[in-house]
Write a protein that holds these residues in place. Structure first.
Motif, PDB file in Angstrom:
ATOM      1  N   ILE A   9       0.834  -1.203   0.000  1.00 42.31           N
ATOM      2  CA  ILE A   9       0.000   0.000   0.000  1.00 42.31           C
ATOM      3  C   ILE A   9       0.867   1.250   0.000  1.00 42.31           C
ATOM      4  O   ILE A   9       0.596   2.217  -0.729  1.00 42.31           O
ATOM      5  N   LEU A  10       1.923   1.248   0.795  1.00 44.09           N
ATOM      6  CA  LEU A  10       2.846   2.388   0.820  1.00 44.09           C
ATOM      7  C   LEU A  10       3.507   2.593  -0.543  1.00 44.09           C
ATOM      8  O   LEU A  10       3.663   3.719  -1.016  1.00 44.09           O
ATOM      9  N   GLY A  11       3.878   1.507  -1.179  1.00 43.54           N
ATOM     10  CA  GLY A  11       4.500   1.596  -2.502  1.00 43.54           C
ATOM     11  C   GLY A  11       3.555   2.182  -3.533  1.00 43.54           C
ATOM     12  O   GLY A  11       3.939   3.039  -4.332  1.00 43.54           O
ATOM     13  N   VAL A  12       2.306   1.722  -3.511  1.00 42.71           N
ATOM     14  CA  VAL A  12       1.302   2.251  -4.434  1.00 42.71           C
ATOM     15  C   VAL A  12       1.063   3.734  -4.148  1.00 42.71           C
ATOM     16  O   VAL A  12       0.934   4.548  -5.069  1.00 42.71           O
ATOM     17  N   GLY A  13       1.018   4.092  -2.869  1.00 37.49           N
ATOM     18  CA  GLY A  13       0.824   5.493  -2.491  1.00 37.49           C
ATOM     19  C   GLY A  13       1.948   6.377  -3.002  1.00 37.49           C
ATOM     20  O   GLY A  13       1.707   7.461  -3.539  1.00 37.49           O
ATOM     21  N   LEU A  14       3.183   5.910  -2.862  1.00 35.55           N
ATOM     22  CA  LEU A  14       4.328   6.678  -3.362  1.00 35.55           C
ATOM     23  C   LEU A  14       4.289   6.798  -4.886  1.00 35.55           C
ATOM     24  O   LEU A  14       4.599   7.849  -5.447  1.00 35.55           O
ATOM     25  N   LEU A  15       3.895   5.728  -5.545  1.00 30.90           N
ATOM     26  CA  LEU A  15       3.776   5.760  -6.998  1.00 30.90           C
ATOM     27  C   LEU A  15       2.727   6.779  -7.433  1.00 30.90           C
ATOM     28  O   LEU A  15       2.957   7.566  -8.354  1.00 30.90           O
ATOM     29  N   LEU A  16       1.577   6.782  -6.766  1.00 28.89           N
ATOM     30  CA  LEU A  16       0.526   7.745  -7.079  1.00 28.89           C
ATOM     31  C   LEU A  16       0.980   9.178  -6.840  1.00 28.89           C
ATOM     32  O   LEU A  16       0.696  10.073  -7.638  1.00 28.89           O
ATOM     33  N   MET A  17       1.710   9.400  -5.752  1.00 28.00           N
ATOM     34  CA  MET A  17       2.226  10.740  -5.469  1.00 28.00           C
ATOM     35  C   MET A  17       3.196  11.181  -6.552  1.00 28.00           C
ATOM     36  O   MET A  17       3.182  12.343  -6.977  1.00 28.00           O
ATOM     37  N   SER A  18       4.015  10.275  -7.043  1.00 28.32           N
ATOM     38  CA  SER A  18       4.960  10.601  -8.112  1.00 28.32           C
ATOM     39  C   SER A  18       4.223  10.952  -9.398  1.00 28.32           C
ATOM     40  O   SER A  18       4.580  11.902 -10.100  1.00 28.32           O
ATOM     41  N   ILE A  19       3.192  10.200  -9.709  1.00 29.44           N
ATOM     42  CA  ILE A  19       2.399  10.461 -10.917  1.00 29.44           C
ATOM     43  C   ILE A  19       1.704  11.815 -10.811  1.00 29.44           C
ATOM     44  O   ILE A  19       1.710  12.604 -11.761  1.00 29.44           O
ATOM     45  N   ILE A  20       1.121  12.106  -9.668  1.00 27.53           N
ATOM     46  CA  ILE A  20       0.435  13.383  -9.462  1.00 27.53           C
ATOM     47  C   ILE A  20       1.424  14.537  -9.589  1.00 27.53           C
ATOM     48  O   ILE A  20       1.127  15.566 -10.205  1.00 27.53           O
ATOM     49  N   SER A  21       2.594  14.377  -9.042  1.00 25.00           N
ATOM     50  CA  SER A  21       3.624  15.411  -9.146  1.00 25.00           C
ATOM     51  C   SER A  21       4.029  15.633 -10.604  1.00 25.00           C
ATOM     52  O   SER A  21       4.176  16.768 -11.052  1.00 25.00           O
ATOM     53  N   ALA A  22       4.198  14.553 -11.357  1.00 26.53           N
ATOM     54  CA  ALA A  22       4.573  14.665 -12.769  1.00 26.53           C
ATOM     55  C   ALA A  22       3.474  15.363 -13.558  1.00 26.53           C
ATOM     56  O   ALA A  22       3.757  16.210 -14.422  1.00 26.53           O
ATOM     57  N   ILE A  23       2.220  15.043 -13.283  1.00 30.59           N
ATOM     58  CA  ILE A  23       1.102  15.689 -13.970  1.00 30.59           C
ATOM     59  C   ILE A  23       1.082  17.181 -13.655  1.00 30.59           C
ATOM     60  O   ILE A  23       0.874  18.017 -14.537  1.00 30.59           O
ATOM     61  N   SER A  24       1.319  17.523 -12.426  1.00 31.85           N
ATOM     62  CA  SER A  24       1.352  18.929 -12.024  1.00 31.85           C
ATOM     63  C   SER A  24       2.467  19.680 -12.760  1.00 31.85           C
ATOM     64  O   SER A  24       2.259  20.802 -13.243  1.00 31.85           O
ATOM     65  N   GLN A  25       3.625  19.067 -12.873  1.00 33.58           N
ATOM     66  CA  GLN A  25       4.734  19.691 -13.595  1.00 33.58           C
ATOM     67  C   GLN A  25       4.402  19.851 -15.070  1.00 33.58           C
ATOM     68  O   GLN A  25       4.709  20.878 -15.680  1.00 33.58           O
ATOM     69  N   LEU A  26       3.761  18.855 -15.657  1.00 34.01           N
ATOM     70  CA  LEU A  26       3.363  18.934 -17.068  1.00 34.01           C
ATOM     71  C   LEU A  26       2.351  20.057 -17.289  1.00 34.01           C
ATOM     72  O   LEU A  26       2.419  20.775 -18.290  1.00 34.01           O
ATOM     73  N   ARG A  27       1.413  20.203 -16.377  1.00 35.56           N
ATOM     74  CA  ARG A  27       0.430  21.286 -16.492  1.00 35.56           C
ATOM     75  C   ARG A  27       1.117  22.642 -16.441  1.00 35.56           C
ATOM     76  O   ARG A  27       0.774  23.549 -17.210  1.00 35.56           O
ATOM     77  N   SER A  28       2.059  22.799 -15.543  1.00 34.18           N
ATOM     78  CA  SER A  28       2.795  24.059 -15.445  1.00 34.18           C
ATOM     79  C   SER A  28       3.559  24.339 -16.728  1.00 34.18           C
ATOM     80  O   SER A  28       3.555  25.465 -17.240  1.00 34.18           O
ATOM     81  N   GLU A  29       4.202  23.332 -17.254  1.00 30.12           N
ATOM     82  CA  GLU A  29       4.967  23.482 -18.492  1.00 30.12           C
ATOM     83  C   GLU A  29       4.040  23.815 -19.656  1.00 30.12           C
ATOM     84  O   GLU A  29       4.341  24.671 -20.487  1.00 30.12           O
ATOM     85  N   LEU A  30       2.891  23.165 -19.722  1.00 32.70           N
ATOM     86  CA  LEU A  30       1.930  23.427 -20.783  1.00 32.70           C
ATOM     87  C   LEU A  30       1.410  24.856 -20.705  1.00 32.70           C
ATOM     88  O   LEU A  30       1.261  25.532 -21.729  1.00 32.70           O
ATOM     89  N   THR A  31       1.142  25.344 -19.527  1.00 32.70           N
ATOM     90  CA  THR A  31       0.701  26.723 -19.345  1.00 32.70           C
ATOM     91  C   THR A  31       1.768  27.691 -19.823  1.00 32.70           C
ATOM     92  O   THR A  31       1.475  28.668 -20.524  1.00 32.70           O
ATOM     93  N   ARG A  32       3.024  27.415 -19.491  1.00 26.69           N
ATOM     94  CA  ARG A  32       4.128  28.270 -19.921  1.00 26.69           C
ATOM     95  C   ARG A  32       4.249  28.279 -21.440  1.00 26.69           C
ATOM     96  O   ARG A  32       4.385  29.338 -22.069  1.00 26.69           O
ATOM     97  N   VAL A  33       4.160  27.109 -22.059  1.00 28.60           N
ATOM     98  CA  VAL A  33       4.254  27.011 -23.517  1.00 28.60           C
ATOM     99  C   VAL A  33       3.082  27.737 -24.174  1.00 28.60           C
ATOM    100  O   VAL A  33       3.264  28.453 -25.172  1.00 28.60           O
ATOM    101  N   ASN A  34       1.884  27.585 -23.615  1.00 34.51           N
ATOM    102  CA  ASN A  34       0.705  28.279 -24.140  1.00 34.51           C
ATOM    103  C   ASN A  34       0.885  29.786 -24.095  1.00 34.51           C
ATOM    104  O   ASN A  34       0.565  30.488 -25.050  1.00 34.51           O
TER     105      ASN A  34
END
Length: 97
Positions: A9-34
């Motif tokens: 469960i801890l491993g899955v939680g860490l994986l989900l947190m990593s994915i959420i962080s990556a999505i957040s970074q992608l959104r920021s980058e997309l906003t900057r590019v836009n």
């Protein structure tokens, strides 16, 4: 056995947190590019809106039953994607219908 489940469960939680962080970074980058693309478009002189002549042309195409041609024309004029173009032409169709 319980420890293995907890670690899983801890491993899955860490994986989900990593994915959420990556999505957040992608959104920021997309906003900057836009924002950058919008600035470039203004510098180059890309029109923000459809002119009255183009809108009349689109309405004429729609009235003739040439919705796909209207979508293609809108895309060519604005550079918008298929989804945005179809939504715009559909909104014109509702307006004249």
């Amino acid at each position: 056995m319980d420890d293995l489940v907890i670690w899983g469960i801890l491993g899955v939680g860490l994986l989900l947190m990593s994915i959420i962080s990556a999505i957040s970074q992608l959104r920021s980058e997309l906003t900057r590019v836009n924002n950058t693309l919008n600035k470039i478009a203004k510098q180059v002189g890309v029109p923000d809106e459809v002119t009255a002549d183009i809108q009349k042309e689109l309405i004429s195409l729609i009235a003739e039953g040439k919705t796909i041609k209207a979508i293609k024309r809108y895309r060519m004029v604005t550079g918008h994607g298929l989804k945005e173009s179809k939504e715009y032409v559909d909104s014109l169709t509702r307006t004249i219908g």
